[in-house]
Design a protein around this motif. Structure first.
Motif, PDB file in Angstrom:
ATOM      1  N   ASP A 120       0.810  -1.217   0.000  1.00 17.15           N
ATOM      2  CA  ASP A 120       0.000   0.000   0.000  1.00 17.15           C
ATOM      3  C   ASP A 120       0.843   1.266   0.000  1.00 17.15           C
ATOM      4  OD1 ASP A 120      -2.560  -1.476   0.405  1.00 17.15           O
ATOM      5  OD2 ASP A 120      -1.608  -1.996   2.320  1.00 17.15           O
ATOM      6  N   VAL A 121       2.110   1.143   0.389  1.00 18.86           N
ATOM      7  CA  VAL A 121       3.006   2.295   0.411  1.00 18.86           C
ATOM      8  C   VAL A 121       4.442   1.785   0.269  1.00 18.86           C
ATOM      9  CG1 VAL A 121       3.353   2.324   2.919  1.00 18.86           C
ATOM     10  CG2 VAL A 121       3.543   4.455   1.625  1.00 18.86           C
ATOM     11  N   VAL A 122       5.299   2.627  -0.313  1.00 24.37           N
ATOM     12  CA  VAL A 122       6.711   2.288  -0.485  1.00 24.37           C
ATOM     13  C   VAL A 122       7.554   3.349   0.201  1.00 24.37           C
ATOM     14  CG1 VAL A 122       8.592   1.929  -2.131  1.00 24.37           C
ATOM     15  CG2 VAL A 122       6.291   1.114  -2.672  1.00 24.37           C
ATOM     16  N   LEU A 123       8.546   2.910   0.960  1.00 25.73           N
ATOM     17  CA  LEU A 123       9.505   3.816   1.570  1.00 25.73           C
ATOM     18  C   LEU A 123      10.843   3.629   0.874  1.00 25.73           C
ATOM     19  CD1 LEU A 123       7.392   2.880   3.943  1.00 25.73           C
ATOM     20  CD2 LEU A 123       8.934   4.187   5.385  1.00 25.73           C
ATOM     21  N   ASP A 124      11.291   4.659   0.182  1.00 18.19           N
ATOM     22  CA  ASP A 124      12.579   4.620  -0.501  1.00 18.19           C
ATOM     23  C   ASP A 124      13.649   5.068   0.487  1.00 18.19           C
ATOM     24  OD1 ASP A 124      14.812   4.863  -2.044  1.00 18.19           O
ATOM     25  OD2 ASP A 124      14.057   6.469  -3.320  1.00 18.19           O
ATOM     26  N   CYS A 125      14.357   4.103   1.035  1.00 16.28           N
ATOM     27  CA  CYS A 125      15.423   4.370   2.002  1.00 16.28           C
ATOM     28  C   CYS A 125      16.771   3.918   1.446  1.00 16.28           C
ATOM     29  CB  CYS A 125      15.145   3.628   3.305  1.00 16.28           C
ATOM     30  SG  CYS A 125      13.564   4.032   4.084  1.00 16.28           S
ATOM     31  N   CYS A 126      16.866   3.833   0.136  1.00 22.82           N
ATOM     32  CA  CYS A 126      18.084   3.326  -0.488  1.00 22.82           C
ATOM     33  C   CYS A 126      19.115   4.451  -0.629  1.00 22.82           C
ATOM     34  CB  CYS A 126      17.775   2.686  -1.828  1.00 22.82           C
ATOM     35  SG  CYS A 126      17.333   3.855  -3.125  1.00 22.82           S
ATOM     36  N   ASP A 127      20.280   4.095  -1.171  1.00 25.21           N
ATOM     37  CA  ASP A 127      21.356   5.075  -1.280  1.00 25.21           C
ATOM     38  C   ASP A 127      21.890   5.203  -2.697  1.00 25.21           C
ATOM     39  OD1 ASP A 127      22.609   2.651  -1.557  1.00 25.21           O
ATOM     40  OD2 ASP A 127      24.053   2.936   0.067  1.00 25.21           O
ATOM     41  N   ASN A 128      21.054   4.866  -3.687  1.00 26.95           N
ATOM     42  CA  ASN A 128      21.522   5.005  -5.060  1.00 26.95           C
ATOM     43  C   ASN A 128      20.402   5.514  -5.956  1.00 26.95           C
ATOM     44  OD1 ASN A 128      20.433   2.550  -6.898  1.00 26.95           O
ATOM     45  ND2 ASN A 128      20.730   1.840  -4.775  1.00 26.95           N
ATOM     46  N   PHE A 129      20.791   6.349  -6.928  1.00 29.22           N
ATOM     47  CA  PHE A 129      19.799   6.995  -7.777  1.00 29.22           C
ATOM     48  C   PHE A 129      19.123   6.022  -8.738  1.00 29.22           C
ATOM     49  CE2 PHE A 129      21.916  11.053  -6.631  1.00 29.22           C
ATOM     50  CZ  PHE A 129      20.778  11.765  -6.292  1.00 29.22           C
ATOM     51  N   ALA A 130      19.810   4.996  -9.159  1.00 27.04           N
ATOM     52  CA  ALA A 130      19.205   4.055 -10.107  1.00 27.04           C
ATOM     53  C   ALA A 130      17.939   3.439  -9.515  1.00 27.04           C
ATOM     54  CB  ALA A 130      20.207   2.970 -10.481  1.00 27.04           C
ATOM     55  N   THR A 131      18.018   3.000  -8.263  1.00 23.36           N
ATOM     56  CA  THR A 131      16.850   2.420  -7.607  1.00 23.36           C
ATOM     57  C   THR A 131      15.778   3.472  -7.364  1.00 23.36           C
ATOM     58  OG1 THR A 131      18.216   0.732  -6.536  1.00 23.36           O
ATOM     59  CG2 THR A 131      16.044   1.147  -5.580  1.00 23.36           C
ATOM     60  N   ARG A 132      16.187   4.687  -6.984  1.00 17.50           N
ATOM     61  CA  ARG A 132      15.219   5.754  -6.739  1.00 17.50           C
ATOM     62  C   ARG A 132      14.407   6.061  -7.995  1.00 17.50           C
ATOM     63  NH1 ARG A 132      19.472   9.655  -3.551  1.00 17.50           N
ATOM     64  NH2 ARG A 132      19.526   8.483  -1.600  1.00 17.50           N
ATOM     65  N   TYR A 133      15.078   6.159  -9.117  1.00 13.72           N
ATOM     66  CA  TYR A 133      14.352   6.446 -10.356  1.00 13.72           C
ATOM     67  C   TYR A 133      13.466   5.280 -10.768  1.00 13.72           C
ATOM     68  CZ  TYR A 133      17.288  10.582 -10.929  1.00 13.72           C
ATOM     69  OH  TYR A 133      17.912  11.792 -10.747  1.00 13.72           O
ATOM     70  N   ALA A 134      13.964   4.061 -10.571  1.00 15.15           N
ATOM     71  CA  ALA A 134      13.176   2.885 -10.944  1.00 15.15           C
ATOM     72  C   ALA A 134      11.921   2.769 -10.097  1.00 15.15           C
ATOM     73  CB  ALA A 134      14.028   1.622 -10.818  1.00 15.15           C
ATOM     74  N   VAL A 135      12.050   2.930  -8.786  1.00 14.84           N
ATOM     75  CA  VAL A 135      10.870   2.791  -7.923  1.00 14.84           C
ATOM     76  C   VAL A 135       9.904   3.947  -8.137  1.00 14.84           C
ATOM     77  CG1 VAL A 135      11.751   3.987  -5.860  1.00 14.84           C
ATOM     78  CG2 VAL A 135      10.136   2.099  -5.607  1.00 14.84           C
ATOM     79  N   ASN A 136      10.416   5.103  -8.502  1.00 16.67           N
ATOM     80  CA  ASN A 136       9.535   6.226  -8.835  1.00 16.67           C
ATOM     81  C   ASN A 136       8.678   5.898 -10.043  1.00 16.67           C
ATOM     82  OD1 ASN A 136       8.757   9.214  -8.811  1.00 16.67           O
ATOM     83  ND2 ASN A 136       9.720   9.047 -10.819  1.00 16.67           N
ATOM     84  N   ARG A 137       9.305   5.324 -11.074  1.00 19.37           N
ATOM     85  CA  ARG A 137       8.540   4.958 -12.281  1.00 19.37           C
ATOM     86  C   ARG A 137       7.483   3.905 -11.959  1.00 19.37           C
ATOM     87  NH1 ARG A 137      13.799   5.547 -14.642  1.00 19.37           N
ATOM     88  NH2 ARG A 137      14.256   3.328 -14.333  1.00 19.37           N
ATOM     89  N   VAL A 138       7.871   2.912 -11.158  1.00 20.32           N
ATOM     90  CA  VAL A 138       6.946   1.829 -10.822  1.00 20.32           C
ATOM     91  C   VAL A 138       5.780   2.346  -9.978  1.00 20.32           C
ATOM     92  CG1 VAL A 138       6.712  -0.306  -9.501  1.00 20.32           C
ATOM     93  CG2 VAL A 138       8.657   0.003 -11.033  1.00 20.32           C
TER      94      VAL A 138
END
Length: 253
Positions: A120-138
């Motif tokens: 129901d919700v995603v918390l982006d607590c990672c440390d790299n931009f590749a994952t941040r952009y990917a999870v944003n798109r998803v």
């Protein structure tokens, strides 16, 4: 909700903003935490203590001795263990009612799409931009709220992208993928330990409000924190009409 749960969560239930109905929603909610480091540690601890029913814990790394300065979910005895297993053990001690699902992997975009579909919700607590952009798109594609956090040196930020709203901006609107922004890492730049605790706790707070149906919060907002001077700055985010992820031109295609 049974009597034991009413006692455990009594301080939430007393809040007009949450009450019994909001706590019931938390008990039946599901959250995905990407990264179990400095940000994911306090975020996971507060979500588990608050009774979020199912936590999916995603991290590919193992606990290193240098992590212990700030990654408070891990103990010295856990050095060398997968962060997911270490976090699961700690969270079980705090609240054994919460189902914790360890995912010891580096999730690519296809895998993220499957994981996000379950929460129901995603918390982006990672440390790299590749994952941040990917999870944003998803999250944008699946209209799943995203709580993003970052911290390095003495500066941190939190932003909430509630993609359930048609006009919500996305992470790419704020930090374009083709920008030349400097990428800093804790391993080379350092980070103030209490700062990641502050940011991770705020991420948990925003996620809990989204799940419990509490209005307001940081939806469509960016909160910047300067821990050196304890300065907070809040700014409204605007959707970029030319954003390749959520822009008007894309939605018309």
């Amino acid at each position: 909700m049974n009597d034991q749960q009413r006692l455990r969560y009594s301080r939430h239930i007393l809040l007009d903003e949450i009450g019994i109905a909001g706590q019931e929603r938390l008990l039946h909610s599901r959250a995905l935490i990407l990264g179990l480091g400095g940000l994911g540690s306090p975020a996971a601890l507060y979500l588990a203590a608050s009774g979020v029913g199912r936590l999916m814990l995603c991290d590919h790394d193992t606990v290193d001795f240098s992590n212990l300065q700030r990654q408070i979910i891990h103990r010295t005895a856990a050095v060398g263990q997968p962060k997911t297993a270490s976090a699961q053990a700690t969270l079980h001690e705090i609240n054994p009612e919460v189902e914790c699902v360890p995912l010891t992997e580096r999730a690519d975009e296809a895998r993220l799409a499957r994981l996000v579909a379950e929460v129901d919700v995603v918390l982006d607590c990672c440390d790299n931009f590749a994952t941040r952009y990917a999870v944003n798109r998803v999250c944008r594609a699946q209209r799943t709220p995203l709580v993003s956090g970052a911290a390095v040196r003495m500066q941190g930020l939190v932003a909430v992208f509630d993609f359930r709203a048609d006009d919500a901006p996305c992470y790419h609107c704020v930090f374009p993928e083709d920008s030349e922004a400097e990428t800093l890492h804790c391993a080379t730049s350092g980070v103030f330990a209490p700062l990641v605790g502050m940011i991770g706790a705020m991420q948990a707070g925003e996620a809990l409000k989204l799940l419990a149906g509490v209005a307001h919060g940081l939806c469509g907002q960016l909160l910047s924190v300067d821990a050196r001077d304890m300065r907070f700055a809040r700014s409204a985010l605007r959707r970029d009409p030319d954003c390749p992820v959520c822009g008007a031109s894309r939605s018309q295609k």
